[in-house]
Design a protein around this motif. Structure first.
Motif, PDB file in Angstrom:
ATOM      1  N   ASP A  58       0.504  -1.392   0.138  1.00 29.66           N
ATOM      2  CA  ASP A  58       0.149  -0.051   0.134  1.00 29.66           C
ATOM      3  C   ASP A  58       0.471   1.096  -0.179  1.00 29.66           C
ATOM      4  OD1 ASP A  58      -2.346  -1.450   0.046  1.00 29.66           O
ATOM      5  OD2 ASP A  58      -2.450  -1.715   1.917  1.00 29.66           O
ATOM      6  N   VAL A  59       1.408   1.450  -0.514  1.00 32.85           N
ATOM      7  CA  VAL A  59       2.476   2.695  -1.416  1.00 32.85           C
ATOM      8  C   VAL A  59       2.052   2.829  -2.929  1.00 32.85           C
ATOM      9  CG1 VAL A  59       4.786   3.033  -1.124  1.00 32.85           C
ATOM     10  CG2 VAL A  59       4.465   1.877   0.713  1.00 32.85           C
ATOM     11  N   PRO A  60       1.886   4.039  -2.662  1.00 33.24           N
ATOM     12  CA  PRO A  60       0.755   4.056  -3.613  1.00 33.24           C
ATOM     13  C   PRO A  60       1.101   5.928  -4.371  1.00 33.24           C
ATOM     14  CG  PRO A  60      -0.460   5.737  -2.399  1.00 33.24           C
ATOM     15  CD  PRO A  60       0.308   4.492  -1.577  1.00 33.24           C
ATOM     16  N   ASN A  61       0.715   5.744  -5.978  1.00 32.83           N
ATOM     17  CA  ASN A  61       1.152   7.589  -6.640  1.00 32.83           C
ATOM     18  C   ASN A  61       1.465   8.159  -5.795  1.00 32.83           C
ATOM     19  OD1 ASN A  61       0.082   5.634  -8.811  1.00 32.83           O
ATOM     20  ND2 ASN A  61      -1.018   7.096  -9.720  1.00 32.83           N
ATOM     21  N   GLY A  62       2.234   8.854  -5.473  1.00 32.20           N
ATOM     22  CA  GLY A  62       2.444   9.873  -5.226  1.00 32.20           C
ATOM     23  C   GLY A  62       4.062  10.261  -3.888  1.00 32.20           C
ATOM     24  N   THR A  63       4.482   9.007  -3.828  1.00 31.52           N
ATOM     25  CA  THR A  63       5.224   8.033  -2.812  1.00 31.52           C
ATOM     26  C   THR A  63       6.502   8.726  -3.413  1.00 31.52           C
ATOM     27  OG1 THR A  63       4.983   5.852  -2.863  1.00 31.52           O
ATOM     28  CG2 THR A  63       4.288   7.185  -1.373  1.00 31.52           C
ATOM     29  N   SER A  64       6.285   8.005  -4.999  1.00 33.89           N
ATOM     30  CA  SER A  64       7.477   8.563  -5.583  1.00 33.89           C
ATOM     31  C   SER A  64       8.608   9.480  -5.139  1.00 33.89           C
ATOM     32  CB  SER A  64       7.554   8.811  -6.973  1.00 33.89           C
ATOM     33  OG  SER A  64       7.062   7.199  -7.779  1.00 33.89           O
ATOM     34  N   GLY A  65       9.982   9.683  -4.584  1.00 36.45           N
ATOM     35  CA  GLY A  65      11.145  10.129  -4.232  1.00 36.45           C
ATOM     36  C   GLY A  65      10.784  10.453  -3.015  1.00 36.45           C
ATOM     37  N   GLY A  66      10.010   9.571  -2.096  1.00 31.24           N
ATOM     38  CA  GLY A  66      10.174   9.720  -0.851  1.00 31.24           C
ATOM     39  C   GLY A  66      11.707   9.045  -0.288  1.00 31.24           C
ATOM     40  N   PRO A  67      11.675   9.422   0.733  1.00 39.61           N
ATOM     41  CA  PRO A  67      13.073   8.895   1.245  1.00 39.61           C
ATOM     42  C   PRO A  67      13.138   8.033   2.019  1.00 39.61           C
ATOM     43  CG  PRO A  67      12.073  10.808   3.466  1.00 39.61           C
ATOM     44  CD  PRO A  67      11.064  10.826   1.935  1.00 39.61           C
ATOM     45  N   VAL A  68      13.628   6.612   1.730  1.00 42.29           N
ATOM     46  CA  VAL A  68      14.142   5.914   2.763  1.00 42.29           C
ATOM     47  C   VAL A  68      15.314   5.811   3.662  1.00 42.29           C
ATOM     48  CG1 VAL A  68      14.906   3.034   2.296  1.00 42.29           C
ATOM     49  CG2 VAL A  68      13.341   4.220   0.689  1.00 42.29           C
ATOM     50  N   LEU A  69      14.724   6.090   4.741  1.00 39.18           N
ATOM     51  CA  LEU A  69      15.808   6.061   5.685  1.00 39.18           C
ATOM     52  C   LEU A  69      16.699   5.181   6.571  1.00 39.18           C
ATOM     53  CD1 LEU A  69      13.889   9.112   6.567  1.00 39.18           C
ATOM     54  CD2 LEU A  69      15.546   9.061   5.570  1.00 39.18           C
ATOM     55  N   THR A  70      17.657   5.010   7.286  1.00 39.07           N
ATOM     56  CA  THR A  70      17.777   3.826   8.430  1.00 39.07           C
ATOM     57  C   THR A  70      17.951   5.170   9.472  1.00 39.07           C
ATOM     58  OG1 THR A  70      18.832   2.379   8.430  1.00 39.07           O
ATOM     59  CG2 THR A  70      20.047   3.929   7.390  1.00 39.07           C
ATOM     60  N   GLY A  71      18.259   3.969  10.701  1.00 39.74           N
ATOM     61  CA  GLY A  71      19.129   5.305  11.744  1.00 39.74           C
ATOM     62  C   GLY A  71      18.744   6.375  12.256  1.00 39.74           C
ATOM     63  N   GLY A  72      17.000   6.757  11.837  1.00 36.42           N
ATOM     64  CA  GLY A  72      16.245   7.077  12.548  1.00 36.42           C
ATOM     65  C   GLY A  72      16.372   8.664  11.578  1.00 36.42           C
ATOM     66  N   HIS A  73      17.917   9.301  10.757  1.00 40.78           N
ATOM     67  CA  HIS A  73      17.534  10.236   9.838  1.00 40.78           C
ATOM     68  C   HIS A  73      18.502  10.046   8.767  1.00 40.78           C
ATOM     69  CE1 HIS A  73      13.927  12.695  11.350  1.00 40.78           C
ATOM     70  NE2 HIS A  73      14.716  11.913  12.779  1.00 40.78           N
ATOM     71  N   THR A  74      18.885   9.294   8.177  1.00 37.74           N
ATOM     72  CA  THR A  74      20.181   8.784   7.496  1.00 37.74           C
ATOM     73  C   THR A  74      19.324   7.714   6.494  1.00 37.74           C
ATOM     74  OG1 THR A  74      21.689   8.152   8.708  1.00 37.74           O
ATOM     75  CG2 THR A  74      22.417   7.432   7.087  1.00 37.74           C
ATOM     76  N   LEU A  75      19.793   9.209   5.059  1.00 36.20           N
ATOM     77  CA  LEU A  75      19.063   8.851   3.954  1.00 36.20           C
ATOM     78  C   LEU A  75      19.684   7.684   2.717  1.00 36.20           C
ATOM     79  CD1 LEU A  75      16.407  10.893   1.906  1.00 36.20           C
ATOM     80  CD2 LEU A  75      18.235   9.256   0.970  1.00 36.20           C
ATOM     81  N   ILE A  76      19.266   6.757   2.742  1.00 27.80           N
ATOM     82  CA  ILE A  76      19.386   5.722   2.039  1.00 27.80           C
ATOM     83  C   ILE A  76      19.172   5.750   0.512  1.00 27.80           C
ATOM     84  CG2 ILE A  76      21.186   4.405   4.162  1.00 27.80           C
ATOM     85  CD1 ILE A  76      19.097   2.730   3.623  1.00 27.80           C
TER      86      ILE A  76
END
Length: 311
Positions: A257-275
């Protein structure tokens, strides 16, 4: 109107009195097909760089603000809002593994594209990343370039319920890997935007919202969460699971359930590290799985080019 045939999204439209059928080959149901129809400029595709026309950018901000509520207190009010934002909850995998609505975060927002195309509201997501200039945003390349650089972009960090609590920001320059402009290579579905806030000269985005720390060559598997703005809702959603490698050039995270519009959203690890950012293979995934281009040396080089490019 949209229908699905064998997992491929088909959209039917009437444009200038002509019926057309667009078949999204190689893109998932969430890939933003409106980007194919929006206002675009050629820029410099060989270098993967576009210097945004200031007038077009200001018009995009003005059009976005026609439907948004922006705070009137300026930098100080935005700083107080940021400092008062709730801390991220401790990581644990979502149960069930489905994206659910979450409160907005200052350094994550929606990309708007006001104008005469399908995406009159927000069509993608993006995040603020740390940089020397304090003005850098990351998203998916397919959100900003499709046959040309999109000229009607406006970034609204912390967007929720029709409000722009940290203002509306527009690109000054847009950067993608030339391999994306050449062939939409899913291994290079990443873009960086240098931004400014019209009417607030000298204000730096990072000073207002804070920023995610960008991480290169992340060790996988890793506990991670994705965050994005569906284009038919007014607040973000998120899902947490273990991010794993999907070959040498893609990151995969299983969440439904990750739909239209979420493209470009961050994938984060360790709180606020964007990977990663939602995109890459199959335009970002399908009903059960999300992807990102792997943040290896190529993304590092793109980041360094964007962050170090002089005005």
């Amino acid at each position: 109107m949209a229908v699905t045939v064998r997992g491929r999204a088909l959209r039917l439209c009437v444009l200038a009195g002509v019926c057309c059928v667009l078949v999204a080959v190689g893109l998932s149901f969430r890939a933003e097909l409106g980007a194919l129809l929006g206002p675009v400029a050629e820029g410099d595709p060989a270098r993967g760089r576009y210097v945004q026309d200031e007038g077009l950018a200001d018009e995009a901000a003005r059009a976005a603000l026609e439907r948004l509520t922006e705070p009137s207190g300026g930098r100080e009010e935005a700083r107080i809002l940021t400092e008062g934002a709730p801390a991220a909850a401790p990581w644990r995998p979502s149960d069930p593994l489905e994206a659910r609505t979450v409160p907005a975060e200052p350094a994550i927002g929606a990309l708007f594209s006001p104008g005469p195309d399908w995406d009159s509201d927000h069509h993608c997501s993006a995040a603020v990343v740390g940089s020397p200039g304090g003005d850098l945003v990351v998203t998916a390349a397919h959100c900003v370039y499709a046959g040309g650089f999109r000229t009607n972009l406006a970034f609204v960090p912390g967007y929720q319920d029709g409000t722009a609590p940290y203002g509306v920001w527009v690109p000054t320059r847009v950067y993608v890997d030339p391999r994306w402009t050449e062939s939409s290579d899913p291994d290079h579905d990443v873009a960086f935007l240098r931004v400014r806030r019209p009417g607030h000269p000298g204000q730096r985005l990072e000073d207002v919202t804070g920023a995610q720390t960008i991480g290169f060559r992340p060790a996988l598997p890793a506990p991670a969460r994705l965050v994005g703005y569906p284009n038919d809702t007014e607040q973000p959603l998120a899902c947490s699971n273990t991010a794993v490698a999907d070959g040498p050039t893609q990151l995969r995270l299983g969440c439904a359930d990750v739909p239209n519009g979420t493209s470009g959203g961050p994938v984060l690890t360790g709180g606020h590290t964007l990977i990663g950012v939602i995109g890459g293979r199959d335009g970002g995934g399908d009903e059960l799985t999300s992807y990102s281009s792997y943040f290896g040396d190529d993304v590092r080089a793109l980041y360094e080019r964007a962050a170090g490019d002089a005005p």
